[in-house]
Scaffold this motif. Sequence first.
Motif, mmCIF file in Angstrom:
data_model
loop_
_atom_site.group_PDB
_atom_site.id
_atom_site.type_symbol
_atom_site.label_atom_id
_atom_site.label_comp_id
_atom_site.label_asym_id
_atom_site.label_seq_id
_atom_site.Cartn_x
_atom_site.Cartn_y
_atom_site.Cartn_z
ATOM 1 N N UNK A 376 0.801 -1.236 0.000
ATOM 2 C CA UNK A 376 0.000 0.000 0.000
ATOM 3 C C UNK A 376 0.827 1.275 0.000
ATOM 4 N N UNK A 377 2.111 1.173 0.278
ATOM 5 C CA UNK A 377 2.955 2.370 0.217
ATOM 6 C C UNK A 377 4.368 1.984 -0.199
ATOM 7 N N UNK A 378 4.559 1.655 -1.486
ATOM 8 C CA UNK A 378 5.883 1.184 -1.911
ATOM 9 C C UNK A 378 6.991 2.195 -1.652
ATOM 10 N N UNK A 379 6.658 3.482 -1.787
ATOM 11 C CA UNK A 379 7.694 4.499 -1.578
ATOM 12 C C UNK A 379 8.174 4.497 -0.135
ATOM 13 N N UNK A 380 7.201 4.471 0.795
ATOM 14 C CA UNK A 380 7.567 4.441 2.211
ATOM 15 C C UNK A 380 8.329 3.163 2.533
ATOM 16 N N UNK A 439 12.159 -6.130 10.205
ATOM 17 C CA UNK A 439 11.310 -5.028 9.773
ATOM 18 C C UNK A 439 11.069 -5.119 8.272
ATOM 19 N N UNK A 440 12.115 -5.422 7.523
ATOM 20 C CA UNK A 440 11.967 -5.553 6.072
ATOM 21 C C UNK A 440 11.044 -6.701 5.708
ATOM 22 N N UNK A 441 11.181 -7.773 6.467
ATOM 23 C CA UNK A 441 10.339 -8.942 6.204
ATOM 24 C C UNK A 441 8.877 -8.565 6.360
ATOM 25 N N UNK A 442 8.550 -7.893 7.441
ATOM 26 C CA UNK A 442 7.165 -7.480 7.624
ATOM 27 C C UNK A 442 6.712 -6.591 6.478
ATOM 28 N N UNK A 443 7.541 -5.618 6.138
ATOM 29 C CA UNK A 443 7.125 -4.624 5.165
ATOM 30 C C UNK A 443 7.001 -5.206 3.764
#
Lengths: 503, 530
Positions: A376-380, A439-443
């Motif tokens: 939902x927010x690739x940039x973020x 954190x990356x895994x979640x995102x």
Amino acid sequence: MDAIDYHALLPEIILAVTVLATLLVDLFTSRKSFAAITAMIGMFASFVAILTLAFCDNLTFCTSTGDRVLFGGSFVVDGYAIVLQGLFIFAGFIVVLMSVGYLETDRYYEGEFYFLIVSAVLGAAVMASSRDFISMIVALEIVSGSGFLLAGWRKGDARSNEASLKFFIIGVLALALLLFGVSLIYGLTGTQVFSEIAAASSSVEDIALFNLGAIFVLLGFGFKVSAVPFHFWTPDVYEGSPPPVTAWLSVGSKGAGFVGLLSVCYLALPSVTEIWGPVLWLVAALSMTIGNIVAIKQTNVIRLLGYSSIAQAGFMLAPFGAAAATGADLSQTFSATVTYLVIYAVMNLGAFAVVIIVGTRVGSYELERWSGLNTWAPGLALSLAAFFMSLAGIPPLAGWFAKFVMFSATIGVGSWWGYSIAIVAALNAVIALVYYLKVLKSAFFDTVPADLDVATLEAGTVPGPTSFAIGLTAAAVLVLGIFPGLAANLGDFSSDFLATLGL
Amino acid sequence: MDWLDNGLALSLVVFLPVVGAGIVLAIPKAQEAAIKWTALIVSLVTLALAVVLAVQFDYSAADTYQFGTAIDTPWIEAINAHFHIGVDGISLPMVVLTTLITMLCIVYSFNHLPEPHNPKLLLAMTLLLGTGMAGTFVALDLVLFFVFFEIVLLPMYFMIGIWGDRGIRYVPIFGWKMEMRLYASLKFFVFTLFGSAFMLLSFLALYFRSGDTLGYNSFSMVELSNIGPAGAFTGTFAFLVFLGLFLGFAVKVPMWPVHTWLPDAHTAAPTIGSVILAAILLKLGTYGFIRIALPILPDEAINWAPFIGVLAVIGIIYGSLACLAQTDMKRLIAYSSVGHMGFVMLGIATLTDIGINAAIIGMVAHGLITGLLFFVVGSMSHRYHTRDMNRLGGAMVSLPRMGLILGFAAMASLGLPSLAGFWGEFMSLMASFDPLEAIGATGLFRGFMVVGAVGTVLTAAYMLYLLRSVIFGEPAEEWVSQEFHDVDTAEWLAWAPLIAGIIAIGIFPKIVFGATNDAVVSLVQKAFGA
């Protein structure tokens, strides 16, 4: 008495005026954003003043050369002071940028918030120039006092109150230890000024007591930089404080603690590296290891960043530990810590800016709620990845160079004091990766929790000031990562003066 | 020509892909065709540039660095690190291979996009990998090398984690149950970073010690490999430095016993991820041994050679036996890489020009062959929706062309003479008969040769086992009534260059040796004086 060099004091004067102006603007205007704008203009002006000091040699109106010593050696503007003052003002500026968007979602006061932030920046800036214990402690308390109030900003929130109280009690304890240590050193040397202490320390009669004093001073600052075993307050305070305040605490307040350590160790006590070196070696090793291992278990992003900041403090302390080696090149280890601090500040502020945006939008800082951020927010998500990987030290993001100079300084001392802490740090760099990757895994890898509405999340916007803060820090992280010479130059610039001291 | 000599062309080979990645990320998600074509054009131009370099390369001076930047091109002045790049006969084949494989992966991705789709991120990651890999092969400065060596980690992590296998894997010891892709991506990243953290410490140690000889501290591979053989690094210091380098490179190769990330990563990765991993990423490790560890620390290399040799042959045997125990065809090929890289490492461990030549041609051949194998296996499992060899069979009936290509690749992989895989294995065994005398363990290496020869038989055994289970026989009940579409255009385009390369190098190994031989001979001469 000589005439006062007002140019040297200009950054602090501007900041002091800004502190008052922010309060006044808030008093006489109804638009709360004016206070923020005043604060930002003031900090920007102060930053420009610092630039004129830094590039004094190339400016026609600037006549003074070399380091500027004021007030009988208590206040000095040299490369070290300039770099760190610039850093603190930059940090304050970014924190104000991210606060604007955040405070609008809250129903608490705004004007006083900016007033306190600028006060804290002023305190930190003065600290970087302080060259005696009295002015340093006064400056430190300006930073801490503002911090106590800011931590409790959300006064309706029990956790914010808890954070503030804890921070206050620990802060006072640290101050007490610090003052006790200072009183011992003062009693034995008869002076408060760092350079005079350094000169007098060789002829101290009761060396044991002197060392005890030094250790108490280190303990005091150990709390400020949240190094293990003085770290217990950190995660609670970080979690309870409003997130922009946490960002400031983890960069500005911690940075001020490091300034204290740097000044005391390298300026006041360079002759007793055999005392503070081993102590800080141990503290560094513990901070890295415990900070990292505990961080792995965290499920809340803010707490995770809290433990990460403990571990990062350990990396910054590693060069201090290496300095225990006889004949160590102190300007190398000094410069490594400053370079690390500069890069850490930039990447950690960026990480907080993104975390605040995402956390506000999702309504939670629990990592599992952040699943599928990329959809939902690739940039973020991408900027989150950039900042966290920078913290982990993955090239080409700036963090790699911070680790690199730290390794370089520790290996460079050419003894097992350095090699051993470098090996501990290398192992810890790997452990740290595990939770940054979490954190990356979640995102990126997980799917959005079923009860979150993707359409609403997608529709959310990033407040202008915050996206500016993210853009600025992200650009800095990339530029410093690809051309790390810039950061290295800052570090070297800051340590130039050590050479003149014959270190 | 100016743009070749001043390093511009080579810099473009390295940095065009990352620029392309930036452009791809800037294109809106909806415009998939634009994204794919941009990526393809960028990778084609990069390949074309690499081919121009290969054509213009002065093969009579293959032992010198060509097309590079000046040794003192500034980068990070504070630590005397330079943007120094260049190719010699050893790195040239690797650069061409890198750009070729990157391009083929993008071609393949035109109509083979793994779930959850998102070609934008996938292709951007592929291009970013291209930059990291090419950069590692051309870097002549240790810091630069380190940075490129690490850059590849993040995109590969994303590739495995986002597009990887979603099957559940049980992790013994820890008792976790987690998705394959999550486990594999984490393991890949952590293992590699562990190695490279120590590698970095070694680089720094070399940097500081070089000051004693040079008068200034240097990260330059050229300068360090000049002073290394002259005895600048000795004793415990050299031993520890070699240990750090060994950790960094051995994890990447990977050598037994630090290979365990490989089967997981290769199996979990999407097809192009496996291809890039197998074809190029593994070579960063062996390349590091040849380019950094041997020339800078030759005496330590001699001390370590028997140990490396032992690990290499264990890898050969272990990898082959593990293959025989697999039922997942992708995992089988993953384990076969452990065995093949064992041959490469055995060649390197002999410290002779024949052995190192064998290693390089082995690297190139393994890149082409295993790349092709992963492509075909990926395509097959895409058709069958399973990789379980117990359920497969009869591909020659259902998918005749694809089955034939798999057969071809398997034959190449088992080292059939006249195909590329033969030279690496054969010559590395040959070199083990007569390793560098200074090692003083000729008998031991002859033992390695015998064990390695047994390994080749095992290799044949598991490849034939793969073929028997997958392509021969009658299709199982569940497949008989299904229609499969055989090799499609994108697949032909992606595979044909690999097939051609395998045959060409098999028949004319001089394509590779022509570039490598002089460089290797001079390397061995300089380092070991033999």
